[in-house]
Scaffold this active site. Structure first.
Site, PDB file in Angstrom:
ATOM      1  N   ASP A  98       3.070  -4.102   8.368  1.00  0.00           N
ATOM      2  CA  ASP A  98       1.831  -3.345   8.181  1.00  0.00           C
ATOM      3  C   ASP A  98       0.693  -4.362   8.321  1.00  0.00           C
ATOM      4  O   ASP A  98       0.447  -5.161   7.418  1.00  0.00           O
ATOM      5  CB  ASP A  98       1.862  -2.702   6.788  1.00  0.00           C
ATOM      6  CG  ASP A  98       0.511  -2.135   6.363  1.00  0.00           C
ATOM      7  OD1 ASP A  98      -0.487  -2.330   7.086  1.00  0.00           O
ATOM      8  OD2 ASP A  98       0.457  -1.508   5.287  1.00  0.00           O
ATOM      9  N   HIS A 117       0.876  -1.181   0.000  1.00  0.00           N
ATOM     10  CA  HIS A 117       0.000   0.000   0.000  1.00  0.00           C
ATOM     11  C   HIS A 117       0.914   1.232   0.000  1.00  0.00           C
ATOM     12  O   HIS A 117       2.017   1.196   0.561  1.00  0.00           O
ATOM     13  CB  HIS A 117      -0.838  -0.052   1.280  1.00  0.00           C
ATOM     14  CG  HIS A 117      -1.920   0.968   1.370  1.00  0.00           C
ATOM     15  ND1 HIS A 117      -1.680   2.280   1.729  1.00  0.00           N
ATOM     16  CD2 HIS A 117      -3.257   0.884   1.168  1.00  0.00           C
ATOM     17  CE1 HIS A 117      -2.826   2.940   1.743  1.00  0.00           C
ATOM     18  NE2 HIS A 117      -3.801   2.120   1.412  1.00  0.00           N
ATOM     19  N   GLN A 129      -4.453  -5.052   6.984  1.00  0.00           N
ATOM     20  CA  GLN A 129      -5.419  -6.003   6.415  1.00  0.00           C
ATOM     21  C   GLN A 129      -5.410  -7.347   7.132  1.00  0.00           C
ATOM     22  O   GLN A 129      -6.087  -8.281   6.694  1.00  0.00           O
ATOM     23  CB  GLN A 129      -5.122  -6.220   4.921  1.00  0.00           C
ATOM     24  CG  GLN A 129      -5.339  -4.992   4.077  1.00  0.00           C
ATOM     25  CD  GLN A 129      -6.806  -4.545   4.036  1.00  0.00           C
ATOM     26  OE1 GLN A 129      -7.724  -5.341   4.272  1.00  0.00           O
ATOM     27  NE2 GLN A 129      -7.034  -3.275   3.761  1.00  0.00           N
ATOM     28  N   LYS A 184     -10.323  -0.993  10.447  1.00  0.00           N
ATOM     29  CA  LYS A 184     -10.338  -2.216   9.657  1.00  0.00           C
ATOM     30  C   LYS A 184     -10.538  -3.439  10.550  1.00  0.00           C
ATOM     31  O   LYS A 184     -10.466  -4.576  10.102  1.00  0.00           O
ATOM     32  CB  LYS A 184      -9.042  -2.333   8.849  1.00  0.00           C
ATOM     33  CG  LYS A 184      -8.949  -1.225   7.785  1.00  0.00           C
ATOM     34  CD  LYS A 184      -7.762  -1.400   6.899  1.00  0.00           C
ATOM     35  CE  LYS A 184      -7.387  -0.155   6.131  1.00  0.00           C
ATOM     36  NZ  LYS A 184      -8.190   0.077   4.940  1.00  0.00           N
ATOM     37  N   CYS A 194      -4.684   2.169  -3.860  1.00  0.00           N
ATOM     38  CA  CYS A 194      -3.461   2.721  -3.248  1.00  0.00           C
ATOM     39  C   CYS A 194      -2.280   1.767  -3.405  1.00  0.00           C
ATOM     40  O   CYS A 194      -1.441   1.641  -2.508  1.00  0.00           O
ATOM     41  CB  CYS A 194      -3.663   3.063  -1.767  1.00  0.00           C
ATOM     42  SG  CYS A 194      -4.854   4.342  -1.492  1.00  0.00           S
TER      43      CYS A 194
HETATM   44  N1  PLP Z   1      -1.807  -0.504   4.626  1.00  0.00           N
HETATM   45  C1  PLP Z   1      -2.712  -1.304   4.059  1.00  0.00           C
HETATM   46  C2  PLP Z   1      -2.320  -2.683   3.653  1.00  0.00           C
HETATM   47  C3  PLP Z   1      -4.015  -0.849   3.853  1.00  0.00           C
HETATM   48  O1  PLP Z   1      -4.920  -1.638   3.276  1.00  0.00           O
HETATM   49  C4  PLP Z   1      -4.355   0.466   4.242  1.00  0.00           C
HETATM   50  C5  PLP Z   1      -5.704   0.996   3.997  1.00  0.00           C
HETATM   51  O2  PLP Z   1      -6.401   0.569   3.107  1.00  0.00           O
HETATM   52  C6  PLP Z   1      -3.374   1.247   4.853  1.00  0.00           C
HETATM   53  C7  PLP Z   1      -2.115   0.741   5.016  1.00  0.00           C
HETATM   54  C8  PLP Z   1      -3.674   2.635   5.314  1.00  0.00           C
HETATM   55  O3  PLP Z   1      -4.571   2.591   6.371  1.00  0.00           O
HETATM   56  P1  PLP Z   1      -5.185   3.943   6.989  1.00  0.00           P
HETATM   57  O4  PLP Z   1      -5.756   4.679   5.823  1.00  0.00           O
HETATM   58  O5  PLP Z   1      -6.226   3.450   7.933  1.00  0.00           O
HETATM   59  O6  PLP Z   1      -4.069   4.660   7.653  1.00  0.00           O
END
Ligand code: PLP
Length: 410
Positions: free
Chosen positions: A204, A127, A207, A230, A368
């Protein structure tokens, strides 16, 4: 902690009031869980109860409501620490979400520890929240960000990763589950490889937390970041977990109230963990709501919930294989929650718009993950993403809506 209830999808659905509505004249089919999950009554009620009954600032108050708010706020930290098996509750830093957590690490740890010639590795699947903060710090200190190659199935290419590893690699940051393809990375194999060359490892978990249990100690990473929204909690709140020695050694990210011990014009000293990283008034309602989400998840048989979700994915793949013109994007061996696809001859956003007219909510676009999309030579995909409250009927409705989209668009 009480034993979790036996998993019952219908009973779970009844906990989520939003799922009962109709959208565009059809009962809602919510398949956009990778973007954000829905909230159970327990979370909504906890937030509302805070605002209605004991809204007050935390830590600084000298009255009953402030004490009650502080107690609830800190109780969420304790239950979150247990939830991810943190050795101490002080290692849980409240953030605004995964993005902020990653930026804190990149800035506070990265700027103090990375230098010219160092390498930061992130995979092509990441992401943007796990790419851009690294690019920003790399530019500042003269380090480089190198992508880890992926296979056509959408998995990390482990042989390529091994070939990249040497003593110049100071930091490797993996997503645990890909938000675009659902790939569950074999962290038990990848983390020791990075550790063997002395690299720091960040995970990270955005998900992952909504799908399966997390044990940060068993993973063996140095930092773990995720978002409350999430995992059935509110937006605007998340967690940065880190190993104590690293958190202790890092300078604060933001300065202000709460993160200090003493302030004077001759010098300021900083507060202890976790407060050193929690400057200013936090999202108190959000933290309390996230604590309620943890309790809610603890009340569910999560293994059975995951099996239910996985059975839905398998049912989806089966239906997809017999659906003319549907191209599945990514075929990872281990996959959680996500089904990414294209309909031959159509644009993902047109498909998303037409199925929305039938009450089916999915996400379309690059999710993203632009570097992944360019690796695959795609403008984007349609992504249906699942949670434990989805049903086989939801999958049937998705394919019914896709049939209509095909008739309309082709
Ligand atoms: N990392 C991953 C794998 C994600 O799916 C997302 C959001 O879709 C993020 C980071 C960013 O999360 P946030 O927008 O809640 O900070």
């Amino acid at each position: 902690m009480a034993e979790p209830k036996k998993f019952n999808c219908e009973a779970i659905r009844a906990d989520f009031p939003i799922l009962k509505q109709t959208v565009n004249g059809h009962p809602l089919v919510y398949l956009d869980n990778a973007a954000t999950t829905q909230k159970p009554n327990a979370v909504i009620d906890a937030i509302s109860h805070y605002y209605r009954s004991y809204n007050s600032n935390v830590h600084r108050g000298a009255h009953a409501l402030a004490d009650q708010a502080t107690e609830a706020f800190e109780a969420s930290r304790t239950s979150m620490a247990q939830f991810i098996n943190s050795p101490k509750r002080e290692h849980i830093i409240w953030t605004r979400g995964t993005t902020e957590g990653m930026n804190i690490i990149a800035r506070a740890w990265g700027e103090a520890n990375l230098k010219a010639g160092d390498k930061i590795l992130v995979s092509h699947l990441e992401h943007h929240a796990n790419i851009v903060p690294w690019q920003m710090v790399a530019k500042k200190v003269g380090a480089t960000v190198e992508p880890i190659a992926i296979t056509p199935e959408g998995e990390i290419d482990i042989a390529a990763f091994k070939a990249q590893l040497d003593s110049s690699v100071k930091c490797v940051s993996f997503g645990q589950v890909s938000n675009a393809l659902g790939t569950v990375h074999p962290l038990d194999e990848l983390i020791p490889l990075a550790k063997a060359v002395g690299s720091l490892v960040i995970v990270d978990g955005a998900q992952a937390v909504g799908h399966f249990e997390i044990d940060v100690q068993a993973l063996g990473c140095d930092f773990y970041v995720f978002s409350g929204h999430k995992m059935f909690g509110p937006t605007g709140v998340g967690v940065l977990w880190g190993k104590e020695a690293l958190l202790e050694s890092m300078p604060p990210f933001l300065g202000g109230g709460e993160m200090i011990e003493t302030v004077s014009f001759s010098g300021t000293t900083f507060n202890v963990l976790p407060y050193k990283f929690e400057a200013g008034t936090p999202d108190i309602a959000g933290v309390i709501g996230l604590g309620a989400a943890v309790s809610y998840l603890n009340s569910i048989d999560r293994k059975a919930a995951y099996e239910h979700e996985h059975a839905l994915l398998e049912y989806t793949w089966e239906k997809a294989a017999n659906f003319d013109g549907l191209i599945r994007v990514g075929q990872p061996k281990v996959c959680a929650g996500v089904f990414s696809f294209l309909l031959e001859g159509t644009h993902p956003s047109d498909v998303g718009m037409i199925i929305d007219q039938q009450g089916v909510a999915v996400r379309t676009g690059h999710h993203c993950t632009q570097p992944l999309m360019s690796e695959f030579g795609l403008p984007g995909t349609v992504r249906a993403s699942f949670s434990f409250y989805n049903t086989k009927d939801d999958v049937d409705r998705l394919f019914g809506a896709l049939n209509k989209a095909k008739t309309f668009l082709l």
